[in-house]
Write an enzyme that holds these catalytic residues in place. Structure first.
Site, PDB file in Angstrom:
ATOM      1  N   HIS A  76       2.842   5.936   7.129  1.00  0.00           N
ATOM      2  CA  HIS A  76       4.121   5.223   7.144  1.00  0.00           C
ATOM      3  C   HIS A  76       5.108   6.033   6.305  1.00  0.00           C
ATOM      4  O   HIS A  76       5.833   5.488   5.459  1.00  0.00           O
ATOM      5  CB  HIS A  76       3.955   3.795   6.614  1.00  0.00           C
ATOM      6  CG  HIS A  76       3.002   2.967   7.434  1.00  0.00           C
ATOM      7  ND1 HIS A  76       3.390   1.863   8.140  1.00  0.00           N
ATOM      8  CD2 HIS A  76       1.670   3.110   7.688  1.00  0.00           C
ATOM      9  CE1 HIS A  76       2.335   1.336   8.770  1.00  0.00           C
ATOM     10  NE2 HIS A  76       1.284   2.083   8.507  1.00  0.00           N
ATOM     11  N   TYR A 346      -4.555   3.839  -0.805  1.00  0.00           N
ATOM     12  CA  TYR A 346      -3.136   3.777  -1.175  1.00  0.00           C
ATOM     13  C   TYR A 346      -2.947   4.292  -2.605  1.00  0.00           C
ATOM     14  O   TYR A 346      -1.950   4.946  -2.914  1.00  0.00           O
ATOM     15  CB  TYR A 346      -2.580   2.347  -1.071  1.00  0.00           C
ATOM     16  CG  TYR A 346      -2.442   1.800   0.344  1.00  0.00           C
ATOM     17  CD1 TYR A 346      -3.212   2.298   1.389  1.00  0.00           C
ATOM     18  CD2 TYR A 346      -1.549   0.774   0.640  1.00  0.00           C
ATOM     19  CE1 TYR A 346      -3.092   1.779   2.664  1.00  0.00           C
ATOM     20  CE2 TYR A 346      -1.422   0.258   1.930  1.00  0.00           C
ATOM     21  CZ  TYR A 346      -2.208   0.760   2.932  1.00  0.00           C
ATOM     22  OH  TYR A 346      -2.084   0.249   4.200  1.00  0.00           O
TER      23      TYR A 346
HETATM   24  C1  HEM Z   1      -8.582   1.808   6.276  1.00  0.00           C
HETATM   25  C2  HEM Z   1      -7.461   1.560   6.839  1.00  0.00           C
HETATM   26  C3  HEM Z   1      -6.119   2.073   6.363  1.00  0.00           C
HETATM   27  C4  HEM Z   1      -5.813   3.207   5.662  1.00  0.00           C
HETATM   28  C5  HEM Z   1      -6.768   4.267   5.167  1.00  0.00           C
HETATM   29  C6  HEM Z   1      -4.375   3.222   5.476  1.00  0.00           C
HETATM   30  C7  HEM Z   1      -3.675   4.209   4.810  1.00  0.00           C
HETATM   31  C8  HEM Z   1      -2.365   4.123   4.393  1.00  0.00           C
HETATM   32  C9  HEM Z   1      -1.716   4.967   3.437  1.00  0.00           C
HETATM   33  C10 HEM Z   1      -2.348   6.157   2.744  1.00  0.00           C
HETATM   34  C11 HEM Z   1      -0.448   4.531   3.258  1.00  0.00           C
HETATM   35  C12 HEM Z   1       0.607   5.093   2.292  1.00  0.00           C
HETATM   36  C13 HEM Z   1       0.455   4.363   0.948  1.00  0.00           C
HETATM   37  C14 HEM Z   1       1.413   4.822  -0.147  1.00  0.00           C
HETATM   38  O1  HEM Z   1       1.508   6.035  -0.453  1.00  0.00           O
HETATM   39  O2  HEM Z   1       2.081   3.947  -0.763  1.00  0.00           O
HETATM   40  C15 HEM Z   1      -0.281   3.412   4.126  1.00  0.00           C
HETATM   41  C16 HEM Z   1       0.872   2.672   4.248  1.00  0.00           C
HETATM   42  C17 HEM Z   1       0.947   1.511   4.974  1.00  0.00           C
HETATM   43  N1  HEM Z   1      -0.073   0.881   5.677  1.00  0.00           N
HETATM   44 FE1  HEM Z   1      -1.933   1.480   5.856  1.00  0.00          FE
HETATM   45  N2  HEM Z   1      -3.834   2.106   6.054  1.00  0.00           N
HETATM   46  C18 HEM Z   1      -4.876   1.380   6.611  1.00  0.00           C
HETATM   47  C19 HEM Z   1      -4.812   0.178   7.242  1.00  0.00           C
HETATM   48  C20 HEM Z   1      -3.676  -0.540   7.398  1.00  0.00           C
HETATM   49  C21 HEM Z   1      -3.616  -1.830   8.024  1.00  0.00           C
HETATM   50  C22 HEM Z   1      -4.798  -2.637   8.584  1.00  0.00           C
HETATM   51  C23 HEM Z   1      -2.338  -2.206   7.989  1.00  0.00           C
HETATM   52  C24 HEM Z   1      -1.898  -3.511   8.560  1.00  0.00           C
HETATM   53  C25 HEM Z   1      -0.905  -4.107   8.553  1.00  0.00           C
HETATM   54  C26 HEM Z   1      -1.568  -1.160   7.309  1.00  0.00           C
HETATM   55  C27 HEM Z   1      -0.220  -1.162   7.021  1.00  0.00           C
HETATM   56  C28 HEM Z   1       0.445  -0.256   6.252  1.00  0.00           C
HETATM   57  C29 HEM Z   1       1.841  -0.356   5.911  1.00  0.00           C
HETATM   58  C30 HEM Z   1       2.782  -1.456   6.336  1.00  0.00           C
HETATM   59  C31 HEM Z   1       2.140   0.751   5.115  1.00  0.00           C
HETATM   60  C32 HEM Z   1       3.487   1.116   4.527  1.00  0.00           C
HETATM   61  C33 HEM Z   1       3.692   0.484   3.211  1.00  0.00           C
HETATM   62  C34 HEM Z   1       5.013   0.978   2.661  1.00  0.00           C
HETATM   63  O3  HEM Z   1       6.039   0.846   3.347  1.00  0.00           O
HETATM   64  O4  HEM Z   1       4.992   1.491   1.533  1.00  0.00           O
HETATM   65  N3  HEM Z   1      -2.419  -0.166   6.971  1.00  0.00           N
HETATM   66  N4  HEM Z   1      -1.474   3.166   4.809  1.00  0.00           N
END
Ligand code: HEM
Ligand code: HEM
Ligand code: HEM
Lengths: 368, 181
Positions: A76, A346
């Site tokens: 994201h 995260y």
């Molecule tokens: C094992 C599964 C997942 C992994 C490894 C993953 C990994 C990541 C990572 C690395 C980030 C960036 C975090 C940061 O630097 O602040 C991120 C952001 C995000 N993820 Fe996931 N994610 C996973 C599952 C999900 C799921 C199930 C959702 C469901 C809604 C989701 C929604 C989001 C959202 C909305 C963001 C953006 C948050 C923001 O705007 O700062 N992710 N994800």
């Protein structure tokens, strides 16, 4: 603790020092004890198991999907901050003791994004759009949540997430991901079918404002009696969808979502209803690829009002980790294995980007 | 009057904290290298146990300043004497610094510092990228330094117990020689 006369007894006469062989044996024993302790530590820290699936490996893979994510979220990666308020209806208090659900108005720092690894990606390349919130109650308790616009998640386990990410890595030879790798991934992961069906058929729209954002993972609301209610939640938009073919969206330029958001906010706030869906017994809480039946009861917890957009580079959301396990008392993670993985991953992504921004600031002599 | 052994309170604190600190080191390196559900359980133990160590360390240092320590054997070579004192200082320093850094890095990262349930600590550092980056890195490297010092300390304690047999181990042993005989 045995009673000991510390100061009364005279110092004991030291027993004779051991002979040569005894001494060699003692040395060997000491070396073995220290060596084994160090080995156990190295094993626990994963240094002896290069195959272990660690947060660092997942973040490495996420970082290799094109573009330059240094200093940015590793997923994201392209987004925009917002400020707003959560107007709690009070209806959630029957299900959860969380202070942010008590009737009242609470400040929100949030972020819209597209699910990409490239902070410069074109908006029309982002099939998945997201909304993250941090709601703070007056007592300081926080509710952080990252939600996607898909009705289900693409995978059910951290391992499958990793495999899918590796299949999306850019091949340095071609500058593109290997289409065969992703095709192979989906062919061998039938659980992704509901997500793929949505990705293929759901209409594209012109805005962040008209999307519904879903927690996808299940959580537990804990009420005053201590009873636990499995829930998922969604932000349901009040804006009507403005559907357009993706090609038309691409023609609007790479940043049409940001432009649309700013234009709408110039006219007034945008609102969503935060709606909790209650599971029936037997509904899966540990598998985010499976939707719950549509007839499940829902509770309108309140209204999210988004008032101000901020560029990410200088916005309040930049330095926030929207770890979905940061929850107020009264809300707890479910048995969904993705939640622990998200928290761990995260944190790693956050640690990298804060360190990179700090290095960048030192190098440039300015904060980004 | 110089004591010949650490007091029961000192010994109790030493062994309780030895177990807690070793557990913290293993929990720490274990949790940051897993994506399994146990991650959440481990971090939920890591934070309150770390703060408990901070409180115990402050108590322990207070007791140490009041009560003192039994002298090292007169025949201990100066270099070993120096090593003993220096490593003890490092151990005391890190058992206070590690929890403070943990607490401060969460503050600098903009995280709520939740010890469990409604038990929360106020931030002790401003929400700041660069600070969070430095503290997070320090938490890792000082943890490794702490582990190495503990291993050296363990080796030295066993040397005293098994090779030199000079009574140093007895000063901290949880049992008393009289009871054992
Ligand atoms: C094992 C599964 C997942 C992994 C490894 C993953 C990994 C990541 C990572 C690395 C980030 C960036 C975090 C940061 O630097 O602040 C991120 C952001 C995000 N993820 Fe996931 N994610 C996973 C599952 C999900 C799921 C199930 C959702 C469901 C809604 C989701 C929604 C989001 C959202 C909305 C963001 C953006 C948050 C923001 O705007 O700062 N992710 N994800
Ligand atoms: C004696 C005290 C402590 C010891 C020995 C210790 C040890 C460790 C170790 C070894 C790690 C893994 C570092 C790495 O490999 O990167 C770690 C990580 C961490 N510690 Fe501590 N720690 C202590 C106290 C605390 C306290 C009091 C807190 C917070 C209140 C804390 C919060 C954390 C956090 C948030 C992480 C990183 C988790 C992640 O990134 O997923 N620690 N600690
Ligand atoms: C995390 C683990 C440990 C920590 C942080 C620790 C810390 C300390 C400190 C700070 C002292 C100095 C007391 C003083 O003079 O004020 C000490 C003394 C001592 N420790 Fe440990 N210790 C640990 C584990 C162990 C282990 C595993 C052993 C034995 C196998 C051990 C045996 C001793 C002995 C025999 C002394 C007395 C030394 C003397 O008289 O100066 N310790 N420990």
């Amino acid at each position: 603790m045995p009673p000991a006369r510390d100061t009364a007894s005279p110092p004991p006469a030291p027993p004779p020092r051991p002979g040569r062989t005894r001494q060699a044996a003692a040395f060997a024993l000491i070396a073995a004890v220290c060596g084994l302790s160090a080995t156990a530590f190295a094993y626990t820290g994963g240094w002896l198991s290069p195959d272990r699936l660690t947060p660092a490996r997942i973040v490495d893979a996420l970082s290799d999907r094109g573009g330059d994510p240094i200093g940015h979220r590793r997923n994201h990666s392209k987004g925009i901050c917002f400020l707003g308020t959560f107007e709690a209806s009070g209806a959630g208090t029957a299900l959860s003791t969380a202070s942010v659900l008590a009737r009242g108005s609470y400040p929100v720092v949030g972020r819209f994004a597209i699910a990409t690894g490239d902070p410069m990606a074109a908006d029309a390349s982002g099939r998945v759009r997201s909304l993250a919130v941090r709601i703070v109650a007056p007592d300081g308790q926080e509710w952080r949540s990252g939600m996607n616009n898909s009705p289900v998640f693409v995978v059910a386990t951290p391992r499958a997430f990793y495999e899918q990410t590796v299949a999306s890595e850019v091949d340095p030879a071609t500058g593109h991901p290997d289409p065969k790798a992703l095709a192979h991934f989906f062919a061998t992961h039938p659980e992704s079918a509901p997500f793929l069906a949505w990705a293929k058929t759901a209409p594209w729209t012109t805005s962040f404002a008209d999307q519904q954002y879903n927690s996808l993972n299940a959580f537990r609301f804990i009420d005053a009696s201590g009873a636990s209610h499995p829930v998922r939640w969604s932000l349901v938009p009040t804006a009507a969808p403005q559907v357009e073919p993706v090609a038309a969206l691409a023609a609007k330029g790479p940043d049409f979502l940001e432009q649309d958001l700013k234009a709408r906010l110039a006219r007034g706030p945008l609102t969503w209803h935060l709606v909790a869906t209650l599971a029936a017994p037997g509904d899966p809480t540990d598998d985010a690829t499976k939707a719950w039946p549509a007839d499940r009861p829902t509770v309108d917890l309140g209204t999210l009002e988004v008032t101000t957009a901020q560029d990410e580079a200088t916005g309040a959301c930049r330095d926030i980790n929207y770890d979905p396990t940061i929850l107020p008392t009264g809300i707890a993670p479910s048995d969904d294995p993705l939640l622990a993985a998200r928290s761990a991953v995260y944190a790693n992504s956050f640690d990298r980007r804060t360190a990179e921004l700090a290095r960048h600031a030192t190098a440039a002599g300015s904060a980004r | 009057m110089t004591p010949t052994r650490f007091s029961p309170l000192q010994r109790g604190l030493h062994w309780l904290m030895a177990a807690a600190i070793i557990a913290m080191l293993f929990i720490g390196v274990g949790m940051v290298t897993t994506v399994q559900p146990r991650y959440l359980a481990l971090i939920a133990v890591h934070k309150p146990l770390g703060i408990a160590i901070l409180l115990l360390a402050l108590l322990r240092i207070g007791v140490r300043l009041r009560r003192g320590a039994p002298p090292l054997p007169a025949d201990l070579p100066p270099i070993q004497r120096f090593g003993a004192h220096a490593s003890h200082l490092v151990l005391y320093g890190l058992m206070v610094a590690m929890p403070l850094i943990g607490w401060a890095m969460l503050s600098a990262g903009g995280y709520p510092v939740v010890l469990g349930g409604v038990l929360r600590l106020p931030p002790i550092a401003p929400h700041d990228d660069a600070l969070q980056a430095v503290l997070r890195t320090a938490h890792t490297w000082l943890a490794y330094a702490l582990f190495l010092t503990v291993i050296a300390h363990l080796g030295a304690a066993l040397m005293h117990a098994l090779i030199r047999r000079d009574g140093v181990f007895q000063t901290m042993a949880p049992w008393s020689r009289a009871n054992r005989a």
